[in-house]
Design a protein around this motif. Structure first.
Motif, PDB file in Angstrom:
ATOM      1  N   ARG A   1       0.877  -1.140  -0.050  1.00 18.01           N
ATOM      2  CA  ARG A   1       0.340   0.113   0.213  1.00 18.01           C
ATOM      3  C   ARG A   1       1.003   0.989   0.403  1.00 18.01           C
ATOM      4  NH1 ARG A   1      -3.008  -2.541   4.054  1.00 18.01           N
ATOM      5  NH2 ARG A   1      -1.711  -1.584   5.403  1.00 18.01           N
ATOM      6  N   HIS A   2       2.008   1.098   0.606  1.00 21.46           N
ATOM      7  CA  HIS A   2       2.494   2.447   0.630  1.00 21.46           C
ATOM      8  C   HIS A   2       3.674   2.694  -0.195  1.00 21.46           C
ATOM      9  CE1 HIS A   2       2.238   3.948   4.868  1.00 21.46           C
ATOM     10  NE2 HIS A   2       2.617   2.953   5.211  1.00 21.46           N
ATOM     11  N   CYS A   3       3.953   1.845  -1.217  1.00 17.74           N
ATOM     12  CA  CYS A   3       4.230   2.069  -1.823  1.00 17.74           C
ATOM     13  C   CYS A   3       3.774   2.299  -3.516  1.00 17.74           C
ATOM     14  CB  CYS A   3       5.134   0.653  -2.711  1.00 17.74           C
ATOM     15  SG  CYS A   3       6.680  -0.041  -1.438  1.00 17.74           S
ATOM     16  N   PHE A   4       2.231   1.675  -3.436  1.00 14.45           N
ATOM     17  CA  PHE A   4       1.117   2.481  -4.317  1.00 14.45           C
ATOM     18  C   PHE A   4       1.143   3.725  -4.161  1.00 14.45           C
ATOM     19  CE2 PHE A   4       1.584  -1.859  -5.907  1.00 14.45           C
ATOM     20  CZ  PHE A   4       1.927  -1.719  -7.108  1.00 14.45           C
ATOM     21  N   ASN A   5       0.693   4.063  -2.500  1.00 19.86           N
ATOM     22  CA  ASN A   5       0.417   5.142  -2.453  1.00 19.86           C
ATOM     23  C   ASN A   5       0.204   6.550  -3.147  1.00 19.86           C
ATOM     24  OD1 ASN A   5      -2.085   4.093  -1.001  1.00 19.86           O
ATOM     25  ND2 ASN A   5      -0.650   4.642   0.714  1.00 19.86           N
ATOM     26  N   MET A   6       2.501   6.379  -3.134  1.00 22.61           N
ATOM     27  CA  MET A   6       2.845   7.240  -3.985  1.00 22.61           C
ATOM     28  C   MET A   6       3.272   6.515  -4.868  1.00 22.61           C
ATOM     29  SD  MET A   6       4.521   9.297  -0.507  1.00 22.61           S
ATOM     30  CE  MET A   6       3.595   9.263   1.519  1.00 22.61           C
ATOM     31  N   ARG A   7       3.166   6.409  -5.325  1.00 22.29           N
ATOM     32  CA  ARG A   7       3.532   5.057  -7.140  1.00 22.29           C
ATOM     33  C   ARG A   7       4.963   6.323  -7.775  1.00 22.29           C
ATOM     34  NH1 ARG A   7      -0.544   2.311  -9.522  1.00 22.29           N
ATOM     35  NH2 ARG A   7       1.310   2.239 -11.808  1.00 22.29           N
ATOM     36  N   ARG A   8       4.551   7.578  -8.070  1.00 23.50           N
ATOM     37  CA  ARG A   8       5.761   7.943  -8.430  1.00 23.50           C
ATOM     38  C   ARG A   8       7.078   8.239  -7.604  1.00 23.50           C
ATOM     39  NH1 ARG A   8       4.503   6.418 -12.709  1.00 23.50           N
ATOM     40  NH2 ARG A   8       6.303   7.076 -13.739  1.00 23.50           N
ATOM     41  N   LYS A   9       7.482   7.572  -6.244  1.00 18.91           N
ATOM     42  CA  LYS A   9       8.637   8.203  -5.897  1.00 18.91           C
ATOM     43  C   LYS A   9       8.732   6.860  -5.465  1.00 18.91           C
ATOM     44  CE  LYS A   9       7.593  11.390  -2.235  1.00 18.91           C
ATOM     45  NZ  LYS A   9       6.944  11.723  -1.186  1.00 18.91           N
ATOM     46  N   THR A  10      10.173   6.868  -5.737  1.00 20.03           N
ATOM     47  CA  THR A  10      10.824   5.535  -5.317  1.00 20.03           C
ATOM     48  C   THR A  10      10.471   4.468  -3.948  1.00 20.03           C
ATOM     49  OG1 THR A  10      13.117   6.488  -3.575  1.00 20.03           O
ATOM     50  CG2 THR A  10      12.959   6.899  -6.453  1.00 20.03           C
ATOM     51  N   MET A  11      10.810   3.695  -4.506  1.00 15.76           N
ATOM     52  CA  MET A  11      10.549   2.826  -3.200  1.00 15.76           C
ATOM     53  C   MET A  11      11.306   3.613  -1.366  1.00 15.76           C
ATOM     54  SD  MET A  11      10.236  -0.981  -4.415  1.00 15.76           S
ATOM     55  CE  MET A  11       9.399  -1.536  -2.621  1.00 15.76           C
ATOM     56  N   TRP A  12      12.533   4.189  -2.112  1.00 18.73           N
ATOM     57  CA  TRP A  12      13.131   4.432  -0.342  1.00 18.73           C
ATOM     58  C   TRP A  12      12.284   5.346   0.077  1.00 18.73           C
ATOM     59  CZ3 TRP A  12      17.093   3.048   2.661  1.00 18.73           C
ATOM     60  CH2 TRP A  12      17.015   4.495   3.364  1.00 18.73           C
ATOM     61  N   ASN A  13      11.834   6.819  -0.694  1.00 18.47           N
ATOM     62  CA  ASN A  13      10.880   7.008  -0.410  1.00 18.47           C
ATOM     63  C   ASN A  13       9.451   7.015  -0.094  1.00 18.47           C
ATOM     64  OD1 ASN A  13      12.767   9.745  -0.579  1.00 18.47           O
ATOM     65  ND2 ASN A  13      12.160   9.523  -2.627  1.00 18.47           N
ATOM     66  N   ALA A  14       8.937   6.078  -0.710  1.00 16.42           N
ATOM     67  CA  ALA A  14       7.763   5.780  -0.652  1.00 16.42           C
ATOM     68  C   ALA A  14       7.054   5.058   0.566  1.00 16.42           C
ATOM     69  CB  ALA A  14       6.841   4.811  -1.496  1.00 16.42           C
ATOM     70  N   LEU A  15       8.668   4.041   1.239  1.00 20.06           N
ATOM     71  CA  LEU A  15       8.761   3.546   2.612  1.00 20.06           C
ATOM     72  C   LEU A  15       9.251   3.856   3.987  1.00 20.06           C
ATOM     73  CD1 LEU A  15       9.639   0.157   0.838  1.00 20.06           C
ATOM     74  CD2 LEU A  15       7.152   0.728   1.699  1.00 20.06           C
ATOM     75  N   LYS A  16       9.115   5.261   3.625  1.00 22.76           N
ATOM     76  CA  LYS A  16       9.235   6.144   4.811  1.00 22.76           C
ATOM     77  C   LYS A  16       8.023   6.711   5.940  1.00 22.76           C
ATOM     78  CE  LYS A  16      13.217   8.980   3.098  1.00 22.76           C
ATOM     79  NZ  LYS A  16      13.778  10.914   1.950  1.00 22.76           N
ATOM     80  N   GLY A  17       6.987   5.975   4.931  1.00 24.47           N
ATOM     81  CA  GLY A  17       5.329   6.316   5.567  1.00 24.47           C
ATOM     82  C   GLY A  17       6.036   5.094   7.163  1.00 24.47           C
ATOM     83  N   LEU A  18       5.975   4.618   6.532  1.00 20.73           N
ATOM     84  CA  LEU A  18       6.941   2.975   7.821  1.00 20.73           C
ATOM     85  C   LEU A  18       7.309   3.839   9.415  1.00 20.73           C
ATOM     86  CD1 LEU A  18       7.620   0.205   5.568  1.00 20.73           C
ATOM     87  CD2 LEU A  18       5.109   0.520   6.745  1.00 20.73           C
ATOM     88  N   LYS A  19       7.600   5.041   9.086  1.00 21.80           N
ATOM     89  CA  LYS A  19       8.148   5.089  10.156  1.00 21.80           C
ATOM     90  C   LYS A  19       9.322   4.458  10.524  1.00 21.80           C
ATOM     91  CE  LYS A  19       5.369   8.479  10.825  1.00 21.80           C
ATOM     92  NZ  LYS A  19       4.624   9.071   9.456  1.00 21.80           N
ATOM     93  N   LEU A  20      10.588   3.580  10.059  1.00 17.28           N
ATOM     94  CA  LEU A  20      11.388   3.051  10.456  1.00 17.28           C
ATOM     95  C   LEU A  20      12.482   3.136  10.233  1.00 17.28           C
ATOM     96  CD1 LEU A  20      10.404  -0.659   8.723  1.00 17.28           C
ATOM     97  CD2 LEU A  20       9.536   0.368  10.823  1.00 17.28           C
ATOM     98  N   PRO A  21      13.875   3.289  11.412  1.00 21.76           N
ATOM     99  CA  PRO A  21      15.094   3.723  10.535  1.00 21.76           C
ATOM    100  C   PRO A  21      15.723   3.531   9.341  1.00 21.76           C
ATOM    101  CG  PRO A  21      15.424   2.582  13.472  1.00 21.76           C
ATOM    102  CD  PRO A  21      14.044   2.375  12.426  1.00 21.76           C
ATOM    103  N   SER A  22      16.757   4.692   9.159  1.00 20.95           N
ATOM    104  CA  SER A  22      16.765   4.463   8.053  1.00 20.95           C
ATOM    105  C   SER A  22      17.714   2.990   7.358  1.00 20.95           C
ATOM    106  CB  SER A  22      17.705   5.876   7.000  1.00 20.95           C
ATOM    107  OG  SER A  22      17.233   6.313   7.397  1.00 20.95           O
ATOM    108  N   GLU A  23      18.750   2.577   8.665  1.00 22.07           N
ATOM    109  CA  GLU A  23      19.810   2.036   8.542  1.00 22.07           C
ATOM    110  C   GLU A  23      18.976   0.321   8.248  1.00 22.07           C
ATOM    111  OE1 GLU A  23      19.930   3.242  13.416  1.00 22.07           O
ATOM    112  OE2 GLU A  23      19.540   4.369  10.748  1.00 22.07           O
ATOM    113  N   THR A  24      17.333   0.359   8.876  1.00 17.19           N
ATOM    114  CA  THR A  24      16.694  -0.423   9.454  1.00 17.19           C
ATOM    115  C   THR A  24      16.508  -0.697   7.670  1.00 17.19           C
ATOM    116  OG1 THR A  24      16.276  -0.494  11.486  1.00 17.19           O
ATOM    117  CG2 THR A  24      14.869  -1.550  10.473  1.00 17.19           C
ATOM    118  N   MET A  25      16.094  -0.012   6.963  1.00 11.69           N
ATOM    119  CA  MET A  25      15.282   0.091   5.239  1.00 11.69           C
ATOM    120  C   MET A  25      16.211  -0.578   4.713  1.00 11.69           C
ATOM    121  SD  MET A  25      12.487   0.264   5.603  1.00 11.69           S
ATOM    122  CE  MET A  25      12.245  -0.170   3.888  1.00 11.69           C
TER     123      MET A  25
END
Length: 278
Positions: free
Chosen positions: A220-244
């Motif tokens: 859902r996060h990836c397609f809510n912002m489908r023009r964004k890269t997955m890195w940017n779209a999945l910021k919505g998961l609010k996980l630390p950058s190193e985890t992602m």
């Protein structure tokens, strides 16, 4: 047994169509036959029909199935259906919203359950999502829906139609296109073309995942912002950058890719990598 057409029944009861309920009734017999044939209904089947209208498709189903349970929301259609289908002892009518009924209660001990529906466009996605996500034990779902939505359901990665709905349906089902249907096949005529699909429930989902909720959340996060890269779209998961970073690395997926380029298997891999780091 009088065999009235949809138009005849509408005229007989002076039925007024409801815009708010998105009512468009089928008047093309060849489409009715193709739906019944496409659903492969036989004498072992318990059929749940969502949105029976004035009962013309219901009548066809009743002659083929062990039993048909029709779910209708419109109070004005209840007396019409009861009258038109009164000679069938294998007919059950439930006057309720299909988004609120307990399907497990309806299904009971039945083993061969098939769902057939001519869905109003505005409830297509909520009903499909509910039937799939709540794991009701049906073999297939034969639906007539807006052509555009059907194309989204059947879409493959790297196409503009491919999205969260494509993944939801393809995760649980194989898809057969039964036929396309023109606006002239309905009264009143809709402004768009329709399509009949049969969704065949898989014995097990297309990909095994460790946490299904997390898998669909990532999708859902990836397609809510489908023009964004997955890195940017999945910021919505609010996980630390190193985890992602580690999750993408472990899944061997480039975070600069967009969600629409990933297959179900790749989404599953990424969701499992995230799960392992939480």
């Amino acid at each position: 047994m009088e065999n009235l057409s949809t138009k005849d029944i509408v005229k007989k009861y002076e039925f007024k169509f409801s815009k708010s309920l998105g009512q468009n009734f089928l008047i093309d017999n060849s489409v009715l036959e193709d739906i019944v044939c496409g659903a492969e209904v036989n004498k072992d089947d318990f059929v749940i029909e969502i949105g029976p209208g004035v009962g013309t498709l219901t009548k066809e189903l009743l002659t083929k199935a062990k039993k048909v349970c029709a779910i209708e929301l419109d109070s004005d259609l209840i007396p019409i259906l009861n009258e038109e289908l009164k000679e069938f002892d294998n007919f059950q009518l439930i006057h309720k919203d299909a988004l609120k009924v307990d399907f497990n209660e309806i299904i009971g001990e039945e083993n061969s359950v098939k769902v057939v529906a001519n869905l109003p466009y505005y409830v297509t996605t909520p009903i499909i999502s509910r039937l799939l996500n709540e794991h009701y034990k049906f073999k297939s779902l034969t639906i007539m829906i807006q052509k555009e939505v059907g194309e989204r359901i059947a879409a493959k990665p790297n196409t503009k139609e491919y999205g969260a709905l494509s993944i939801l349906v393809q995760y649980y089902c194989d898809i057969d296109i039964v036929r396309r249907v023109s606006p002239a096949s309905f009264i009143p005529r809709p402004k768009v073309d329709s399509i009949v699909l049969r969704l065949n429930r898989l014995d097990s989902p297309r990909a095994e995942v460790k946490d299904r909720n997390l898998f669909f959340k990532v999708v859902r996060h990836c397609f809510n912002m489908r023009r964004k890269t997955m890195w940017n779209a999945l910021k919505g998961l609010k996980l630390p950058s190193e985890t992602m970073e580690r999750a993408f690395n472990n899944a061997n997926i480039d975070p600069k890719r967009r969600g629409e380029t990933l297959s179900i298997a790749e989404f599953a891999k990424l969701a499992d990598s995230i799960h392992d780091l939480l």
